[in-house]
Scaffold this motif. Structure first.
Motif, PDB file in Angstrom:
ATOM      1  N   GLN A  98      46.799  40.339  33.463  1.00  0.00           N
ATOM      2  CA  GLN A  98      45.546  39.632  33.717  1.00  0.00           C
ATOM      3  C   GLN A  98      45.832  38.257  34.313  1.00  0.00           C
ATOM      4  N   GLN A  99      45.265  37.986  35.482  1.00  0.00           N
ATOM      5  CA  GLN A  99      45.486  36.698  36.132  1.00  0.00           C
ATOM      6  C   GLN A  99      44.617  35.630  35.474  1.00  0.00           C
ATOM      7  N   LEU A 100      45.176  34.435  35.321  1.00  0.00           N
ATOM      8  CA  LEU A 100      44.489  33.351  34.634  1.00  0.00           C
ATOM      9  C   LEU A 100      44.236  32.146  35.535  1.00  0.00           C
ATOM     10  N   ALA A 101      45.250  31.677  36.227  1.00  0.00           N
ATOM     11  CA  ALA A 101      45.120  30.441  36.998  1.00  0.00           C
ATOM     12  C   ALA A 101      46.036  30.489  38.217  1.00  0.00           C
ATOM     13  N   VAL A 111      49.668  34.152  34.508  1.00  0.00           N
ATOM     14  CA  VAL A 111      49.047  35.399  34.059  1.00  0.00           C
ATOM     15  C   VAL A 111      49.138  35.475  32.542  1.00  0.00           C
ATOM     16  N   ASP A 112      48.374  36.380  31.981  1.00  0.00           N
ATOM     17  CA  ASP A 112      48.349  36.577  30.534  1.00  0.00           C
ATOM     18  C   ASP A 112      49.700  37.114  30.063  1.00  0.00           C
ATOM     19  N   SER A 113      50.187  36.589  28.973  1.00  0.00           N
ATOM     20  CA  SER A 113      51.521  36.958  28.484  1.00  0.00           C
ATOM     21  C   SER A 113      51.478  37.964  27.347  1.00  0.00           C
ATOM     22  N   THR A 114      50.294  38.561  27.068  1.00  0.00           N
ATOM     23  CA  THR A 114      50.179  39.422  25.893  1.00  0.00           C
ATOM     24  C   THR A 114      50.524  40.884  26.165  1.00  0.00           C
TER      25      THR A 114
END
Length: 405
Positions: free
Chosen positions: A224-227, A243-246
């Motif tokens: 998931q892209q964040l910023a 990106v999301d690290s989860t």
């Protein structure tokens, strides 16, 4: 119906009833021939669908045996599935000839009515691989609901062939949900379906399944892209892609930055972010970026392209290469790797600074000189596109250079 067509309209309703009775079902069949005198049976069609009956509909004599299960007004169209050559579609209800309705009415239906909820599968009927995407090693909650009293237990089956063949996944109490651990030994598949068969007191009472196919994958999903947020204007550096690290069991990420049609930066990293050098950016231009993740099975698919605008100025004025400023014969576009060197020169005798990057975004040379600079190839120079950045005083110029064998 037959395998080759040619069924007479008046044989369809009795044929449906015969096949149903041969398989243990009891029902009557409403049969009506539509014509211009009764609006091609439009009132009957809408009444039957409103009552929850899916029906057989013949649009004209040559095109019939369509499974109809919806309508829309005011155009008077019917949503049908044609089993011969196309997926579900809207068909206009009337034809130049006649129409026919055959609507089965089940009798003595069981009060148990199971209905599947998740995964739904591909809802663009008759397609494959466009439903949910599930990953091996994950635990997914499968869900269904009972429109009547629950049964004793539910048998859950998995198909990897779009519903042609099935294997038992598990048998569980009829609680409406099941935690499915997707074993990592499962191979990737684009045509998976689930079916639910409900039993009560030893009697098979109802069944349902995914609407269409869903996918099983082994490589990781796109992170998931964040910023920076999609469509955002950036007014100051630094530019950091994040990106999301989860995502579980992911060991690295690959970021790509695109300007125009060129990839101007590519970086693989073990952390879910990428810091970009300020010198990559030109004021008032848009850039696209995307990312993918890697696990023990390989690289997954890239996520969607996100866009941002550069709205900050750098310490030098930026411009494209122009013929009046550079000596094109001394600033080539294609050079042989075997030559071992290339002359990069400009008309100005002032001091210049030149940086060369490969297509992966790695800087392979940093040079300086008075107007004329020689780039000596080192062992890490490979054939491919390179980007040359020439800074002379307060002017920045960019040039694309192809190194060939």
């Amino acid at each position: 119906d037959t395998n080759s067509g040619g069924t007479f309209l008046w044989n369809i309703a009795p044929g449906l009833q015969t096949v149903g009775e041969d398989n243990g079902y009891l029902f009557d069949v409403l049969s009506e021939l539509g014509s211009s005198g009764n609006d091609w049976a439009w009132a009957t069609i809408t009444r039957e669908i409103d009552a929850g009956f899916n029906l057989e509909w013949s649009a004209i004599w040559e095109i019939h045996s369509l499974a109809a299960y919806g309508y829309r007004i005011p155009d008077k169209d019917i949503y049908v599935h044609n089993t011969w050559w196309m997926p579900a579609a809207w068909w206009h209800y009337s034809g130049p000839d006649i129409s026919h309705v055959a609507s089965p009415h089940p009798e003595n239906g069981d009060e148990h009515k199971l209905r599947s909820l998740y995964p739904k599968g591909d809802t663009n009927y008759n397609s494959t691989g466009r439903g949910e995407v599930l990953q091996v090693g994950d635990t997914v909650t499968i869900r269904w609901v009972n429109d009547g009293p629950p049964g004793s237990w539910v048998s859950i089956d998995l198909s990897r062939t779009g519903g042609k063949t099935w294997t038992r996944l598990d048998s569980v109490p009829d609680t409406g949900s099941y935690r499915w651990y997707i074993d990592p030994s499962q191979a990737k598949c684009d045509s998976c379906r689930l079916r639910f068969r409900q039993w009560h007191s030893g009697i098979f009472t109802s069944a349902d399944g995914t609407f269409g196919c869903f996918r099983l994958i082994r490589e990781p999903l796109p992170p998931q892209q964040l910023a920076p947020p999609n469509g955002r204007q950036l007014f100051s550096p630094p530019v950091v892609l994040m990106v999301d690290s989860t995502l579980r069991n992911v060991d690295s990420f690959e970021f790509r930055l695109v300007q125009g049609g060129d990839t101007i930066w590519r970086e693989k990293t073990t952390v879910p972010k990428c810091s970009l050098p300020d010198t990559l950016f030109v004021y008032n231009r848009s850039y696209k970026w995307f990312c993918r993740a890697h696990n023990q099975y390989g690289w997954g698919e890239f996520g969607p392209q996100w866009t941002f605008w550069c709205k900050f100025n750098q310490s030098v004025e930026e411009a494209e290469i122009d013929n009046s400023y550079l000596l094109l014969d001394a600033f080539p576009t294609v050079v042989p790797l075997s030559g071992g060197r290339v002359l990069l020169a400009c008309e100005s005798p002032a001091s210049v600074r030149i940086e060369v990057y490969n297509v992966a975004g790695k800087r392979v040379a940093a040079l300086s000189g008075l107007g004329r600079v020689v780039w000596e190839f080192t062992s890490d120079v490979r054939p491919g596109i390179h980007f040359v950045r020439l800074i002379n005083g307060r002017r920045l110029l960019k040039h694309k250079l192809l190194v060939v064998n």
